[in-house]
Design a protein around this motif. Structure first.
Motif, mmCIF file in Angstrom:
data_model
loop_
_atom_site.group_PDB
_atom_site.id
_atom_site.type_symbol
_atom_site.label_atom_id
_atom_site.label_comp_id
_atom_site.label_asym_id
_atom_site.label_seq_id
_atom_site.Cartn_x
_atom_site.Cartn_y
_atom_site.Cartn_z
ATOM 1 N N ARG A 1 20.267 -14.750 26.130
ATOM 2 C CA ARG A 1 19.740 -16.085 26.426
ATOM 3 C C ARG A 1 20.420 -17.087 25.498
ATOM 4 N NH1 ARG A 1 15.867 -13.757 24.231
ATOM 5 N NH2 ARG A 1 15.218 -15.556 23.037
ATOM 6 N N PRO A 2 20.596 -18.335 25.912
ATOM 7 C CA PRO A 2 21.232 -19.332 25.045
ATOM 8 C C PRO A 2 20.575 -19.460 23.671
ATOM 9 C CG PRO A 2 21.144 -20.168 27.268
ATOM 10 C CD PRO A 2 20.365 -18.869 27.272
ATOM 11 N N ALA A 3 19.253 -19.341 23.592
ATOM 12 C CA ALA A 3 18.567 -19.486 22.311
ATOM 13 C C ALA A 3 18.933 -18.388 21.320
ATOM 14 C CB ALA A 3 17.055 -19.496 22.533
ATOM 15 N N ALA A 4 19.424 -17.242 21.804
ATOM 16 C CA ALA A 4 19.760 -16.118 20.925
ATOM 17 C C ALA A 4 21.244 -16.079 20.540
ATOM 18 C CB ALA A 4 19.375 -14.814 21.616
ATOM 19 N N ARG A 5 22.046 -16.991 21.050
ATOM 20 C CA ARG A 5 23.499 -16.912 20.873
ATOM 21 C C ARG A 5 24.018 -17.493 19.549
ATOM 22 N NH1 ARG A 5 24.880 -19.172 26.916
ATOM 23 N NH2 ARG A 5 24.013 -17.389 28.049
ATOM 24 N N GLY A 6 23.299 -18.424 18.952
ATOM 25 C CA GLY A 6 23.787 -19.125 17.762
ATOM 26 C C GLY A 6 24.263 -18.217 16.639
ATOM 27 N N PRO A 7 23.457 -17.240 16.207
ATOM 28 C CA PRO A 7 23.908 -16.366 15.117
ATOM 29 C C PRO A 7 25.177 -15.584 15.452
ATOM 30 C CG PRO A 7 21.539 -16.165 15.436
ATOM 31 C CD PRO A 7 22.058 -16.990 16.574
ATOM 32 N N ILE A 8 25.340 -15.194 16.709
ATOM 33 C CA ILE A 8 26.536 -14.451 17.104
ATOM 34 C C ILE A 8 27.744 -15.374 17.082
ATOM 35 C CG2 ILE A 8 27.668 -13.209 18.996
ATOM 36 C CD1 ILE A 8 23.941 -13.038 18.600
#
Length: 148
Positions: A94-101
């Motif tokens: 999901r877009p909300a989970a992508r930042g750390p990656i």
């Protein structure tokens, strides 16, 4: 992102890169990803850089590329590196989970920053914060093992 906005040299360079990777040359974190075409079923290959975060593996890309559309449809593929092939699952985050990656990509794949920044529509010299902010328009797939 359409293929028209990609540099012309990318196709030939990708083919050479895959040839080298398949013959055992290790190039950074790169692997050859193959996914079945959604219409033909034939395996389609492209070089990708893996990002590892907290023991999990991820692939970062730009929106609209053929392999992304095929991976979404199939949910699996193969990763090849140094003459080893592994069948894997591909699960889009999901877009909300992508930042750390995306932040991890910025740190782990410095040679890929300018290419991915171009796919995201970011300026040259984009920071890790810029990468993280691009999460809504940047597909990220978690790579899972199919063996138990």
């Amino acid at each position: 992102m359409s293929n028209e906005s990609l540099p012309r040299w990318l196709g030939p360079a990708s083919r050479v890169n895959m040839w080298l990777l398949r013959r055992g040359l290790r190039i950074g974190t790169q692997h050859v990803l193959s996914v079945p075409g959604r219409k033909s079923g034939q395996m389609r290959s492209t070089p990708v850089s893996l990002v590892t975060l907290e023991g999990a593996r991820y692939i970062v890309s730009g929106e609209g590329l053929a392999w992304v559309v095929n991976a979404r449809a199939a949910g699996w593929g193969t990763l090849e590196r140094a003459r080893r092939t592994e069948r894997v699952t591909l699960s889009e985050l999901r877009p909300a989970a992508r930042g750390p990656i995306l932040r991890a990509f910025w740190h782990q794949v410095p040679q890929g920053r300018s290419f991915i920044a171009r796919l995201f529509g970011l300026p040259p010299g984009a920071t890790e914060d810029d990468f993280a902010a691009a999460a809504p328009r940047c597909p990220v797939f978690r790579v899972g093992s199919t063996s138990a």
